[in-house]
Scaffold this active site. Structure first.
Site, PDB file in Angstrom:
ATOM      1  N   LYS B  78       0.849  -1.200   0.000  1.00 14.20           N
ATOM      2  CA  LYS B  78       0.000   0.000   0.000  1.00 14.20           C
ATOM      3  C   LYS B  78       0.880   1.245   0.000  1.00 14.20           C
ATOM      4  O   LYS B  78       1.946   1.276   0.640  1.00 14.20           O
ATOM      5  CB  LYS B  78      -0.884  -0.037   1.249  1.00 14.20           C
ATOM      6  CG  LYS B  78      -1.940   1.061   1.345  1.00 14.20           C
ATOM      7  CD  LYS B  78      -2.813   0.818   2.593  1.00 14.20           C
ATOM      8  CE  LYS B  78      -3.907   1.873   2.727  1.00 14.20           C
ATOM      9  NZ  LYS B  78      -4.711   1.659   3.954  1.00 14.20           N
ATOM     10  N   SER B 173      -9.589   1.550   3.437  1.00 10.59           N
ATOM     11  CA  SER B 173      -8.832   2.335   2.493  1.00 10.59           C
ATOM     12  C   SER B 173      -7.785   1.561   1.708  1.00 10.59           C
ATOM     13  O   SER B 173      -7.134   2.120   0.817  1.00 10.59           O
ATOM     14  CB  SER B 173      -8.151   3.476   3.235  1.00 10.59           C
ATOM     15  OG  SER B 173      -7.252   2.962   4.176  1.00 10.59           O
ATOM     16  N   SER B 197      -9.575  -0.743   7.656  1.00  9.17           N
ATOM     17  CA  SER B 197      -9.069  -0.517   6.301  1.00  9.17           C
ATOM     18  C   SER B 197      -8.449  -1.690   5.575  1.00  9.17           C
ATOM     19  O   SER B 197      -8.185  -1.588   4.382  1.00  9.17           O
ATOM     20  CB  SER B 197      -8.043   0.622   6.320  1.00  9.17           C
ATOM     21  OG  SER B 197      -8.718   1.830   6.551  1.00  9.17           O
TER      22      SER B 197
END
Lengths: 108, 523
Positions: B78, B173, B197
């Site tokens: 990420k 997210s 997330s």
């Protein structure tokens, strides 16, 4: 209770971030309203919790220098620099007051 | 075919036996990334360095000395983890062009074990959001939008626009990471989890999403959102793989003083056959408003599955669950206000041309660099931290946090081993529908089932369970005791075996790239 312009101005100073428009101010109002629900909970005699690891000791290491000397790498990401210094505009100049700076709050 | 990609252990064996080489694997993944570009899962693809890493790995395999199970395995990270020499943006204008001077500990660990870093995945700006729709590089598309399973169930409308408007979100997210794993472009990905997330997009994308216990995995190099709740998250296609990743990442890091000092021993998951000694708790408060009837039914079915297999299944109560979102709202914004203060344009990241004073330069930089969501949270956080509000909001929220954490302690003390709950309120919404409400409203709705776990710092995992009526993945969440990941994953693995979640039938991609993959048999 609406948040006063004084407080909004104060927040812009503290955060160095601007509300941008009415929506931004409204967003804060809603956030406060939402947060007020916390007061429904009875927390008498309850200690605040900083960390879920509160029962453990923090790790401490010996004060030995084991790394560093990476000035060049660190300076690479800065836009303005001179020799080994980060260059900042002049300090000790407060953010212009409400009415003198570009902020949505002027209109309120 | 497709299914063979799903089990990394098999790929691992294939690498060891020379049936596939690390460079072949890397090239295939890179090619797949190119052909699935429309998903927008990746912000940066590190093609050159990845191929180099693959070559190094290949040398090691040829010498019969692979570093371990992860050697040669393509992974994605990420874009809020620092990666040396590779741009790290947090999907924000504030960090566009920022090249990390160091690797986050978890990234370093992956590289030290020979993993091949394919690239950085897309997210909501600074990990604030539950849709992966609010980053500056645009939204991530859920690969299942392009699956036969979803298309079969789509009602064709007479005046339909093209399928363009029908695509669904990944959740967030860590949506990019979830999409990357789900679409086979990598074998595992790192996400982060502060309020759900990792687990939320895992559920929407039909992959395994593990949130480890707070303090187990180092946060050094993970650009922080909420220091007291953030953890690196692990996304994989099966529970066994998550255990392997966990084994390679967990453990004390002198660079992160919030990691515990206990020795961590990597483990292999036993194949549980007898669940009769297990006690599963079903928290009644997780039957939340807005929970789809489909998911309620699935949850109930899962409880029955355990019951019929001999486990003790009982209803429990976590009375302060309904306050976790409000509590999170205050604590999160407060910590964000602090964590975002470092972005002033001076040492890294975006810097405004404004030059009159440091204050005005900082203000202009932050005005230009942050989106509305980030700015909103900073301002709210600063409000709650004002002297006149500190006691009533920040300290109050910390007290409520203790009550929430205590709820879990009480339940686990009463003999419950694992909690079983839904992960999300429903299957993934279409993008068009999702953006009807603002980021904060969505986060409040979507984080409900996952957030309390971060409050208490407990481990939790999403296991893909079944497809919804719309043909989209639905997952269920297992919550375990602090640092009892082995038990948690063992139960999750048993459940995974029972439900046999279907493999995604990716239409678009099939034609181009899987053609040559069909010939490689990995079993």
């Amino acid at each position: 209770q609406k948040v006063t312009v004084e407080v909004l101005d104060h927040l812009e100073h503290l955060a160095l971030v601007d509300f941008r428009d009415a929506e931004g101010v409204e967003r804060l109002q809603k956030a406060i309203q939402f947060a007020d629900r916390l007061h429904e909970v009875n927390t008498d005699g309850v200690e605040p919790m900083d960390s879920v690891l509160e029962d453990r000791c923090l790790y401490l290491r010996e004060d030995d220098v084991t790394e560093g000397n990476c000035t060049k790498e660190l300076l690479k990401n800065a836009r303005e620099k001179v020799e080994e210094y980060f260059v900042a505009p002049p300090g000790n100049i407060p953010l212009p007051k409400l009415g003198e700076r570009e902020t949505f709050l002027q209109g309120s | 075919g497709c299914r063979d990609w799903a089990l990394r252990f098999q790929v691992s064996a294939a690498l060891r036996e020379g049936r596939v080489t690390p460079t072949e694997l890397c090239q295939r993944c890179l090619s797949l990334i190119k052909s699935t570009k429309f998903l927008n899962a990746y912000i940066t693809v590190a093609e050159e360095t990845a191929l180099k890493q693959a070559e190094e790995s290949e040398k090691r395999y040829r010498n019969g000395q692979p570093l371990g199970a992860l050697d040669g395995i393509p992974v994605a990270v990420k874009d809020n983890f620092n990666t040396a020499g590779i741009e790290t943006t947090c999907a924000s204008n504030m960090l566009k062009g920022y090249i990390s001077p160091y690797n986050a500990t978890v990234v370093q660990k992956l590289l030290d074990q020979g993993a091949v870093l394919l690239g950085k995945t897309n997210l909501d700006e600074f990990a604030m959001g539950s849709g992966s729709t609010d980053g500056v590089f645009g939204p991530v598309r859920n690969p299942w939008s392009y699956s036969r399973q979803y298309k079969e169930k789509s009602i064709p409308e007479s005046h339909s626009k093209d399928e363009e408007s029908n695509w669904v979100i990944t959740g967030g997210s860590s949506g990019g990471s979830a999409a990357a794993v789900s679409s086979f472009t990598c074998f595992a990905a790192l996400g982060s989890d502060t309020g759900g997330s990792t687990r939320n997009p895992a559920a929407h994308c039909g992959v395994v999403g593990l949130k480890p216990t707070y303090g187990l995995i180092s946060r050094h190099g993970l650009i922080p959102l909420v220091n007291s709740m953030d953890v690196p998250g692990i996304l994989t296609r099966c529970v066994d793989d998550a255990a392997v990743l966990l084994g390679s990442l967990a453990g004390h890091d002198p660079r992160d003083s919030t990691t515990i000092q206990d020795d961590f021993k990597p483990f292999e998951l036993p194949s549980l056959t007898d669940v009769s000694k297990l006690s599963i708790g079903i928290p009644k408060e997780y039957d939340a408003p807005g929970l789809s009837s489909e998911i309620v039914a699935l949850w109930s079915k899962a409880a029955d599955l355990f019951r019929n297999a001999g486990a003790k299944v009982m209803e429990v109560s976590l009375p302060h669950t309904c306050y976790s979102i409000v509590c999170y709202h205050v604590l999160c914004t407060a910590e964000v206000a602090s964590n975002m203060a470092r972005f002033d344009g001076l040492e890294y990241g975006h810097r405004s041309a404004m030059n009159k004073s440091t204050e005005s330069m900082y203000a202009a930089t932050r005005r230009e660099g942050f989106n509305d969501v980030v700015r909103g949270r900073i301002l709210s956080g600063n409000y709650f931290l004002l002297k006149q509000n500190y006691e009533n909001y920040f300290i109050k929220a910390q007290k409520v946090r203790r009550l929430i954490a205590n709820d879990f302690v009480k339940v686990f003390r009463s003999g419950v081993d694992i909690l079983l709950t839904p992960t999300t309120l429903s299957d993934a919404a279409t993008y068009v529908e999702f953006i009807q409400e603002d980021n904060r409203t969505r986060s409040v709705q979507d984080d409900l089932l996952t957030q309390a776990v971060n409050m208490a710092g407990l481990p939790a995992i999403n296991v893909p369970t079944a497809l919804s009526e719309r043909g989209l993945p639905v997952g269920l969440q297992f919550i375990g005791r602090s640092f009892q990941e082995k038990q948690l994953l063992t139960v999750a693995k048993w459940f995974e075996k029972q439900v046999k979640f279907p493999v995604i039938q990716l239409e678009e991609v099939k034609r181009h790239d899987l053609q040559d993959q069909k010939s490689a048999s990995f079993s």
